[in-house]
Scaffold this active site. Structure first.
Site, PDB file in Angstrom:
ATOM      1  N   PRO A  57      -6.018  -6.104  13.351  1.00  0.00           N
ATOM      2  CA  PRO A  57      -4.783  -6.940  12.653  1.00  0.00           C
ATOM      3  C   PRO A  57      -3.982  -5.979  11.623  1.00  0.00           C
ATOM      4  O   PRO A  57      -5.221  -5.705  11.217  1.00  0.00           O
ATOM      5  CB  PRO A  57      -6.557  -7.332  11.854  1.00  0.00           C
ATOM      6  CG  PRO A  57      -7.939  -6.426  12.502  1.00  0.00           C
ATOM      7  CD  PRO A  57      -7.473  -5.935  13.358  1.00  0.00           C
ATOM      8  N   CYS A  70     -11.009  -4.230   4.075  1.00  0.00           N
ATOM      9  CA  CYS A  70      -9.347  -3.715   3.903  1.00  0.00           C
ATOM     10  C   CYS A  70      -9.993  -3.041   2.423  1.00  0.00           C
ATOM     11  O   CYS A  70     -10.514  -3.582   1.026  1.00  0.00           O
ATOM     12  CB  CYS A  70      -8.440  -5.390   3.265  1.00  0.00           C
ATOM     13  SG  CYS A  70      -7.022  -4.926   2.237  1.00  0.00           S
ATOM     14  N   LYS A 107     -14.988  -6.927  10.995  1.00  0.00           N
ATOM     15  CA  LYS A 107     -14.647  -5.431  10.947  1.00  0.00           C
ATOM     16  C   LYS A 107     -14.860  -5.244   9.369  1.00  0.00           C
ATOM     17  O   LYS A 107     -14.783  -5.080   8.046  1.00  0.00           O
ATOM     18  CB  LYS A 107     -12.906  -5.515  11.022  1.00  0.00           C
ATOM     19  CG  LYS A 107     -12.295  -4.050  10.728  1.00  0.00           C
ATOM     20  CD  LYS A 107     -10.840  -5.078  11.680  1.00  0.00           C
ATOM     21  CE  LYS A 107      -9.588  -2.974  11.520  1.00  0.00           C
ATOM     22  NZ  LYS A 107      -9.140  -3.134  10.286  1.00  0.00           N
ATOM     23  N   GLY A 152     -10.151   3.747  15.310  1.00  0.00           N
ATOM     24  CA  GLY A 152      -9.101   4.970  14.102  1.00  0.00           C
ATOM     25  C   GLY A 152      -9.215   5.495  14.878  1.00  0.00           C
ATOM     26  O   GLY A 152      -9.920   6.134  16.119  1.00  0.00           O
ATOM     27  N   GLY A 183      -5.048   0.622  16.104  1.00  0.00           N
ATOM     28  CA  GLY A 183      -3.889   0.232  15.117  1.00  0.00           C
ATOM     29  C   GLY A 183      -2.643   0.512  15.186  1.00  0.00           C
ATOM     30  O   GLY A 183      -1.896   0.004  15.450  1.00  0.00           O
TER      31      GLY A 183
HETATM   32  C1  LIG Z   1       0.446  -1.708   7.416  1.00  0.00           C
HETATM   33  C2  LIG Z   1      -1.341  -1.935   7.798  1.00  0.00           C
HETATM   34  C3  LIG Z   1      -1.562  -3.218   8.346  1.00  0.00           C
HETATM   35  C4  LIG Z   1      -2.676  -3.443   8.089  1.00  0.00           C
HETATM   36  N1  LIG Z   1      -3.449  -4.294   7.857  1.00  0.00           N
HETATM   37  C5  LIG Z   1      -5.325  -4.820   8.237  1.00  0.00           C
HETATM   38  C6  LIG Z   1      -5.239  -6.362   8.330  1.00  0.00           C
HETATM   39  O1  LIG Z   1      -4.719  -7.395   7.125  1.00  0.00           O
HETATM   40  N2  LIG Z   1      -6.298  -6.558   8.359  1.00  0.00           N
HETATM   41  C7  LIG Z   1      -7.189  -4.888   8.945  1.00  0.00           C
HETATM   42  O2  LIG Z   1      -9.093  -5.480   8.952  1.00  0.00           O
HETATM   43  N3  LIG Z   1      -7.458  -3.880   9.173  1.00  0.00           N
HETATM   44  C8  LIG Z   1      -5.332  -3.954   7.890  1.00  0.00           C
HETATM   45  N4  LIG Z   1      -5.269  -2.869   8.479  1.00  0.00           N
HETATM   46  C9  LIG Z   1      -5.907  -1.354   8.941  1.00  0.00           C
HETATM   47  C10 LIG Z   1      -5.559  -2.170  10.151  1.00  0.00           C
HETATM   48  O3  LIG Z   1      -6.695  -2.382  11.396  1.00  0.00           O
HETATM   49  C11 LIG Z   1      -6.375  -0.278  11.098  1.00  0.00           C
HETATM   50  O4  LIG Z   1      -7.977  -0.438  11.217  1.00  0.00           O
HETATM   51  C12 LIG Z   1      -6.217   1.086  10.621  1.00  0.00           C
HETATM   52  O5  LIG Z   1      -4.771   1.008  10.968  1.00  0.00           O
HETATM   53  C13 LIG Z   1      -6.890   2.498  10.961  1.00  0.00           C
HETATM   54  O6  LIG Z   1      -6.046   2.122  12.750  1.00  0.00           O
HETATM   55  P1  LIG Z   1      -5.443   2.912  13.198  1.00  0.00           P
HETATM   56  O7  LIG Z   1      -6.311   4.655  13.396  1.00  0.00           O
HETATM   57  O8  LIG Z   1      -5.737   3.425  15.097  1.00  0.00           O
HETATM   58  O9  LIG Z   1      -4.577   3.121  12.703  1.00  0.00           O
HETATM   59  C14 LIG Z   1      -3.619  -1.970   8.147  1.00  0.00           C
HETATM   60  C15 LIG Z   1      -3.110  -1.274   8.422  1.00  0.00           C
HETATM   61  C16 LIG Z   1      -1.914  -1.037   8.875  1.00  0.00           C
HETATM   62  C17 LIG Z   1      -1.301   0.732   8.688  1.00  0.00           C
END
Ligand SMILES: Cc1cc2nc3c(=O)[nH]c(=O)nc-3n(C[C@H](O)[C@H](O)[C@H](O)COP(=O)(O)O)c2cc1C
Length: 301
Positions: A18, A103, A141, A201, A224
């Protein structure tokens, strides 16, 4: 490899995260076409849904092909969380109800929602319990805590309250969305639960995907930021032919058009994400100046 959340069978172990202003309906369809086996909506504000806020309902937009879908909600008040979930179930088709417990944004933390709830296990339990009889599998989450024992306690609370799966982001609140992933913490949380765990992550491609599965023994992996402007990352992980960023952008705009997805400011930001990189600087600058969808389309002529 397939895996299951409750009775929901998923075609593979690849999940789109998300992401606020990223994981919209046209973007999810692109990620699915590239192999994502499960997608989550961006976080949706429970209180805004109850107030019938139009743009929040727009975030909950879906179609039959957008399957299987996890709808993510954030909020802190049990009555609102229950009411918003009831309304969503009444008005939209989706498969999983997901609770945002990660969040770190001040706006969300100040409402006592998102990662702020990690300090209140009894409230987490009450929210999940209040969703349990709505007939949808519930997921949550979380982020890890500096002390893994606290994370294990939270994870067990979530399982006991009736969740069907847990997503574990291997970073603390302080790390926000960058920095080293604690595979050991994810592994220990996974080991302490009977429900499936989605490790999350820092996954950038196939090597990271394999490493997450191997180091944590988790059941699936969530992607993500690597997908932002680059839905082809799912095909890359699966070893299949991946769509390029420019082609993906053209498809994204086509989908926005056919789905009548016209939140202009939102679409403009998404378009810029596909155009990351020096070679697109001029085009990106022109797009930044566009004031409406017609002007945005002109930039591509
Ligand atoms: C632009 C942006 C928006 C995000 N919005 C949400 C969200 O709406 N809900 C959520 O649970 N995490 C949100 N996250 C966190 C991501 O879901 C994810 O946990 C985080 O980017 C780490 O994963 P990654 O290392 O694969 O990027 C957001 C992250 C980014 C960068």
């Amino acid at each position: 490899m397939q895996f299951k959340i409750g009775s929901l069978a998923l075609k593979n172990q690849l999940v789109l995260a998300p992401m606020y202003r990223i994981s919209d309906l046209p973007f999810r369809l692109l990620c699915r076409a590239q192999g994502a086996g499960l997608c989550f909506s961006e976080m949706i504000n429970c209180e805004a849904l109850i107030r019938n806020n139009k743009s929040n309902w727009c975030l909950a937009e879906t179609i039959a092909e957008d399957f299987p879908l996890g709808m993510q909600l954030f909020g802190a008040r049990i009555e609102s969380m229950r009411k918003a979930a009831e309304l969503l179930i009444e008005k939209k088709r989706f498969e999983l109800l997901d609770l945002n417990l990660g969040c770190p944004s001040h706006n969300v933390l100040n409402q006592g929602a998102g990662a702020a709830l990690l300090k209140r296990p009894e409230r987490i339990s009450e929210i999940i319990s209040s969703w349990k009889d709505l007939g949808k599998p519930v997921t949550a989450k979380i982020r890890i805590a500096p002390n893994v024992l606290h994370s294990i306690k939270i994870a067990k609370t979530i399982e006991r309250a009736g969740a069907s799966a847990l997503i574990v982001h291997g970073r603390t609140i302080q790390q926000e969305n960058s920095g080293k992933i604690d595979f050991v913490a994810i592994k220990r949380i996974k080991k302490s639960l009977g429900i499936p765990v989605i490790g999350h992550g820092g996954i950038r491609g196939n090597a990271g995907f394999e490493l997450m599965l191997e180091k944590t023994k988790c059941d699936a992996v969530m992607i993500g930021t690597a997908a932002i402007g680059n839905p082809g990352v799912f095909a890359e992980i699966l070893g299949e032919k991946q769509i390029g960023r420019k082609e993906a952008l053209a498809k994204y705009l086509e989908l926005c058009n056919s789905l009548n997805f016209t939140l202009f400011g939102h679409v403009k930001q998404q378009v810029l994400r596909f155009l990351a990189g020096k070679e697109n600087r001029e085009l990106a600058l022109r797009i930044t100046k566009a004031k409406n969808l017609a002007e945005l389309k002109e930039c591509f002529k």
